[in-house]
Design a protein around this motif. Structure first.
Motif, PDB file in Angstrom:
ATOM      1  N   PRO A   1      35.146  25.770  36.065  1.00 44.84           N
ATOM      2  CA  PRO A   1      35.178  24.389  36.583  1.00 44.84           C
ATOM      3  C   PRO A   1      34.168  24.143  37.697  1.00 44.84           C
ATOM      4  N   ARG A   2      33.799  25.175  38.448  1.00 42.56           N
ATOM      5  CA  ARG A   2      32.850  25.018  39.546  1.00 42.56           C
ATOM      6  C   ARG A   2      31.484  24.573  39.041  1.00 42.56           C
ATOM      7  N   ALA A   3      31.110  25.011  37.840  1.00 47.06           N
ATOM      8  CA  ALA A   3      29.816  24.608  37.275  1.00 47.06           C
ATOM      9  C   ALA A   3      29.779  23.103  37.028  1.00 47.06           C
TER      10      ALA A   3
ATOM     11  N   LEU B   1      27.228  20.334  38.752  1.00 49.45           N
ATOM     12  CA  LEU B   1      26.489  19.389  37.926  1.00 49.45           C
ATOM     13  C   LEU B   1      26.748  17.960  38.388  1.00 49.45           C
ATOM     14  N   ASP B   2      28.005  17.628  38.684  1.00 51.01           N
ATOM     15  CA  ASP B   2      28.337  16.276  39.126  1.00 51.01           C
ATOM     16  C   ASP B   2      27.707  15.961  40.476  1.00 51.01           C
ATOM     17  N   VAL B   3      27.646  16.929  41.363  1.00 47.33           N
ATOM     18  CA  VAL B   3      26.996  16.707  42.660  1.00 47.33           C
ATOM     19  C   VAL B   3      25.512  16.399  42.456  1.00 47.33           C
ATOM     20  N   LEU B   4      24.868  17.141  41.566  1.00 48.37           N
ATOM     21  CA  LEU B   4      23.457  16.887  41.277  1.00 48.37           C
ATOM     22  C   LEU B   4      23.255  15.496  40.687  1.00 48.37           C
ATOM     23  N   VAL B   5      24.146  15.094  39.779  1.00 49.39           N
ATOM     24  CA  VAL B   5      24.069  13.753  39.191  1.00 49.39           C
ATOM     25  C   VAL B   5      24.212  12.700  40.278  1.00 49.39           C
TER      26      VAL B   5
ATOM     27  N   GLY C   1      16.907   7.995  32.716  1.00 51.21           N
ATOM     28  CA  GLY C   1      17.607   8.200  31.453  1.00 51.21           C
ATOM     29  C   GLY C   1      18.288   9.557  31.396  1.00 51.21           C
ATOM     30  N   PHE C   2      17.582  10.589  31.857  1.00 54.62           N
ATOM     31  CA  PHE C   2      18.132  11.942  31.815  1.00 54.62           C
ATOM     32  C   PHE C   2      19.337  12.062  32.731  1.00 54.62           C
ATOM     33  N   SER C   3      19.253  11.482  33.940  1.00 55.53           N
ATOM     34  CA  SER C   3      20.355  11.588  34.895  1.00 55.53           C
ATOM     35  C   SER C   3      21.581  10.820  34.415  1.00 55.53           C
ATOM     36  N   LEU C   4      21.362   9.704  33.707  1.00 54.60           N
ATOM     37  CA  LEU C   4      22.492   8.944  33.167  1.00 54.60           C
ATOM     38  C   LEU C   4      23.192   9.719  32.058  1.00 54.60           C
ATOM     39  N   ILE C   5      22.414  10.321  31.158  1.00 59.05           N
ATOM     40  CA  ILE C   5      22.996  11.075  30.051  1.00 59.05           C
ATOM     41  C   ILE C   5      23.683  12.340  30.566  1.00 59.05           C
ATOM     42  N   LEU C   6      23.163  12.874  31.668  1.00 60.04           N
ATOM     43  CA  LEU C   6      23.669  14.124  32.212  1.00 60.04           C
ATOM     44  C   LEU C   6      25.114  14.019  32.663  1.00 60.04           C
TER      45      LEU C   6
END
Length: 199
Positions: free
Chosen positions: A175-177, A181-185, A11-16
């Protein structure tokens, strides 16, 4: 407990995943405008959809046992595609979040915007009803724990995002942040997909 942790993690990864809803909550937090009510609206909306997904798919899988297997592989495919999309955003996007200069607006306007971004977004239904519901079907006898974990993740995420926005604002101006975040997701999505496939 393991089912609850799995529900919370998924759930957390989807919302992220970056989207209009999260950007709106983050902006409201940066402006310190109606933060509590915006976060509560998002979390309660997610909770309703999660309960519908977990309960509905659970009943369907009881009536049609073959559906659980179909949902399992459907969920694996969806997670793989979702992860690939996150990796693509990390590679291609170049936008940073900027707080709007205009006034924060009324509570009514904020809540209407929040509800529209939640209930009119097809991805919300895919994430909560379809994906979480299909994965919950794999936790026979532990669906309630899985659903509770997913609901808790929603409340945790939105309130952390809303009230932590002031701290996050300088970071996500870069933008790098967003790319990190997207890579972690993407990694989380593919890890969960692999775990489901092996299960």
């Amino acid at each position: 407990m393991s089912a609850a942790i799995a529900g919370f993690s998924l759930g957390f990864s989807l919302i992220l995943a970056i989207g209009a809803q999260n950007a709106f909550v983050l902006r409201q937090g940066i402006l310190r405008a109606h933060v509590f009510w915006v976060c509560l609206t998002c979390a309660l909306s997610d909770a309703i959809l999660i309960v519908l997904g977990v309960g509905g798919f659970g009943l369907l899988s009881d009536m049609a046992p073959w559906l659980a297997s179909a949902m399992l592989w459907g969920g694996v495919l969806f997670l793989f595609v979702y992860g690939a999309m996150a990796f693509w955003r990390a590679y291609s996007q170049s936008e940073a979040l900027e707080a709007p200069d205009k006034a924060a607006g009324s509570l009514k306007a904020a809540l209407l915007t929040c509800l529209a971004l939640t209930w009119l977004n097809p991805h919300v239904y895919l994430d909560t009803v379809v994906l979480l519901g299909s994965v919950a079907a794999q936790y026979d006898g532990q669906r309630i724990a899985f659903g509770a974990g997913a609901v808790l993740s929603s409340f945790t995420f939105f309130f952390s995002l809303g009230y932590g926005a002031r701290l996050l604002a300088p970071i996500f101006a870069n933008p790098r942040a967003w790319r990190v975040l997207d890579v972690l997701v993407g990694i989380i999505m593919w890890s969960i997909a692999l775990g489901l496939a092996l299960h």
